[in-house]
Design an enzyme around this catalytic site. Structure first.
Site, PDB file in Angstrom:
ATOM      1  N   GLY A 189      -0.275  59.535 -39.971  1.00  0.00           N
ATOM      2  CA  GLY A 189      -1.547  59.336 -40.662  1.00  0.00           C
ATOM      3  C   GLY A 189      -1.612  60.217 -41.894  1.00  0.00           C
ATOM      4  N   GLY A 190      -2.274  61.379 -41.776  1.00  0.00           N
ATOM      5  CA  GLY A 190      -2.544  62.262 -42.912  1.00  0.00           C
ATOM      6  C   GLY A 190      -1.329  62.597 -43.768  1.00  0.00           C
TER       7      GLY A 190
ATOM      8  N   GLU B 149      -8.178  54.150 -33.101  1.00  0.00           N
ATOM      9  CA  GLU B 149      -9.470  54.061 -33.797  1.00  0.00           C
ATOM     10  C   GLU B 149     -10.091  52.686 -33.602  1.00  0.00           C
ATOM     11  OE1 GLU B 149      -7.717  55.552 -37.347  1.00  0.00           O
ATOM     12  OE2 GLU B 149      -7.500  57.465 -36.299  1.00  0.00           O
TER      13      GLU B 149
ATOM     14  N   HIS C 227      -4.574  50.265 -32.422  1.00  0.00           N
ATOM     15  CA  HIS C 227      -4.696  51.663 -32.836  1.00  0.00           C
ATOM     16  C   HIS C 227      -5.894  52.301 -32.131  1.00  0.00           C
ATOM     17  CE1 HIS C 227      -5.336  55.267 -35.180  1.00  0.00           C
ATOM     18  NE2 HIS C 227      -4.048  55.184 -35.446  1.00  0.00           N
TER      19      HIS C 227
ATOM     20  N   GLY D 262      -5.285  63.305 -36.128  1.00  0.00           N
ATOM     21  CA  GLY D 262      -6.147  63.856 -37.167  1.00  0.00           C
ATOM     22  C   GLY D 262      -6.746  65.209 -36.806  1.00  0.00           C
TER      23      GLY D 262
ATOM     24  N   GLU E  63       0.394  57.429 -29.226  1.00  0.00           N
ATOM     25  CA  GLU E  63      -0.446  58.315 -30.026  1.00  0.00           C
ATOM     26  C   GLU E  63      -1.536  58.917 -29.131  1.00  0.00           C
ATOM     27  OE1 GLU E  63      -0.230  57.161 -34.473  1.00  0.00           O
ATOM     28  OE2 GLU E  63      -1.782  55.923 -33.563  1.00  0.00           O
TER      29      GLU E  63
ATOM     30  N   ASN F  33       0.491  55.076 -41.600  1.00  0.00           N
ATOM     31  CA  ASN F  33      -0.742  54.307 -41.455  1.00  0.00           C
ATOM     32  C   ASN F  33      -1.756  54.958 -42.387  1.00  0.00           C
ATOM     33  OD1 ASN F  33      -3.120  53.127 -40.669  1.00  0.00           O
ATOM     34  ND2 ASN F  33      -3.116  54.004 -38.584  1.00  0.00           N
ATOM     35  N   TRP F  34      -2.053  54.273 -43.487  1.00  0.00           N
ATOM     36  CA  TRP F  34      -2.935  54.871 -44.492  1.00  0.00           C
ATOM     37  C   TRP F  34      -4.397  54.860 -44.063  1.00  0.00           C
ATOM     38  CZ3 TRP F  34      -0.950  52.549 -49.819  1.00  0.00           C
ATOM     39  CH2 TRP F  34       0.388  52.931 -50.011  1.00  0.00           C
ATOM     40  N   LYS F  35      -4.696  54.119 -42.992  1.00  0.00           N
ATOM     41  CA  LYS F  35      -6.093  54.006 -42.511  1.00  0.00           C
ATOM     42  C   LYS F  35      -7.010  53.594 -43.667  1.00  0.00           C
ATOM     43  CE  LYS F  35      -4.919  57.207 -38.868  1.00  0.00           C
ATOM     44  NZ  LYS F  35      -5.337  58.229 -37.920  1.00  0.00           N
TER      45      LYS F  35
ATOM     46  N   SER G 147      -0.803  63.934 -35.747  1.00  0.00           N
ATOM     47  CA  SER G 147      -0.524  65.151 -36.506  1.00  0.00           C
ATOM     48  C   SER G 147       0.964  65.395 -36.733  1.00  0.00           C
ATOM     49  CB  SER G 147      -1.196  66.373 -35.850  1.00  0.00           C
ATOM     50  OG  SER G 147      -2.606  66.177 -35.798  1.00  0.00           O
TER      51      SER G 147
HETATM   52  P1  13P Z   1      -2.549  61.755 -38.042  1.00  0.00           P
HETATM   53  O1  13P Z   1      -1.088  61.824 -38.394  1.00  0.00           O
HETATM   54  O2  13P Z   1      -3.456  61.933 -39.225  1.00  0.00           O
HETATM   55  O3  13P Z   1      -2.898  62.595 -36.870  1.00  0.00           O
HETATM   56  O4  13P Z   1      -2.817  60.214 -37.583  1.00  0.00           O
HETATM   57  C1  13P Z   1      -1.971  59.638 -36.658  1.00  0.00           C
HETATM   58  C2  13P Z   1      -2.288  58.195 -36.545  1.00  0.00           C
HETATM   59  O5  13P Z   1      -3.320  57.821 -36.030  1.00  0.00           O
HETATM   60  C3  13P Z   1      -1.330  57.239 -37.109  1.00  0.00           C
HETATM   61  O6  13P Z   1      -1.637  55.927 -36.732  1.00  0.00           O
END
Ligand code: 13P
Length: 258
Positions: free
Chosen positions: A235-236, A98, A96, A174, A168, A9-11, A214
């Site tokens: 994510g990251g 967020e 998600h 993050g 998640e 997920n590149w956000k 993470s």
């Molecule tokens: P991180 O891997 O950056 O913690 O993000 C996870 C995430 O929210 C994937 O949707």
């Protein structure tokens, strides 16, 4: 055995150039790997160029990060399922954390979005997960069960099979704090048990449940070794082709040895 599914997920990251570079870098990194399903979810504005760059039948499937539930009309700023299928997008993330906690989306809205996605032929990745204070007050199972039940409301077992659940824990997203494999496995097993109650044991046994929060190359083997962890929503670590590719290779080797 369930086929593992790893998605990035590149956000709200990348730009027009780096999005295409990242996607083509991932395609190279996963070349020759057939035992893992792989997807990347770029921002809406780069979906078309990324799909054109990797090809719509690439091993790297492309997903969107959100969707609106109406087909078209006066919904300023929103993107419909039809627009996504028009671009040959395959997956869409719904719920998600967020969007739940920064934008304020409700379970009811997330359920409508998930229905709109599936009705249009998109494959939803429905995210659930507890906040830190909910975990600390012993409410993890209650919160996550409620999100799963409300997110999947109105779906038949056949439809549910097309939906990936992503657990998640919000406190692990993050933050660099990964859930331990024991914490992840406990919640994943609870979700699968709930799916068996909602549908049946066979459906629950086939459904893919990803972990997110993470996840990175260093913890991939441990997380993916858990009996009920079938994939990762990254994510990251998904913003670099080499680290994301490494996670897919580790998973591929692990599953090849099972
Ligand atoms: P991180 O891997 O950056 O913690 O993000 C996870 C995430 O929210 C994937 O949707």
């Amino acid at each position: 055995m369930r086929k593992p599914f790893i998605a990035a997920n590149w956000k709200m990251n990348t730009n027009s150039k780096s999005a295409v570079e990242l996607a083509t870098g991932v395609v190279k990194a996963v070349d020759g790997i057939d035992n893992v399903d792989v997807a990347a979810c770029p921002p809406f504005v780069y979906l078309q160029s990324v799909i054109e760059a990797v090809g719509s039948d690439s091993k790297l499937a492309i997903g969107a990060q959100d969707i609106f539930y109406e087909g078209n009309g006066a919904f300023t700023g929103e993107i419909s399922a039809e627009m996504l299928t028009d671009l040959k997008v395959k997956y869409v993330i719904t719920g998600h954390s967020e969007r739940r906690h920064v934008i304020g989306e409700s379970d009811e809205l997330i359920n409508k979005k998930t229905h709109a996605a599936l009705d249009a032929g998109l494959l939803p990745i429905l995210c659930v997960g507890e906040l830190l204070e909910e975990r600390e007050s012993g409410k993890t199972n209650e919160v996550v069960s409620d999100q799963v039940k409300k997110g999947l409301a109105g779906f038949t077992a056949d439809q549910a099979l097309k939906i990936t659940i992503a657990y998640e824990p919000v406190w692990a997203i993050g933050t660099g704090k990964t859930a331990t494999s024991a914490q992840a496995q406990e919640v994943h097993a609870m979700i699968r048990e709930l799916l068996a109650q909602m549908y049946d044991a066979q459906t629950a046994d086939q459904m893919i449940i990803q972990y997110g929060g993470s996840a990175k190359p260093e913890n991939t083997k441990e997380l993916m070794s858990c009996a009920d962890v079938d994939g990762l929503l990254v994510g990251g670590a998904g913003l670099k082709a080499d680290s994301f590719g490494e996670m897919i290779k580790i998973t591929s080797e692990l599953y090849a040895s099972l």
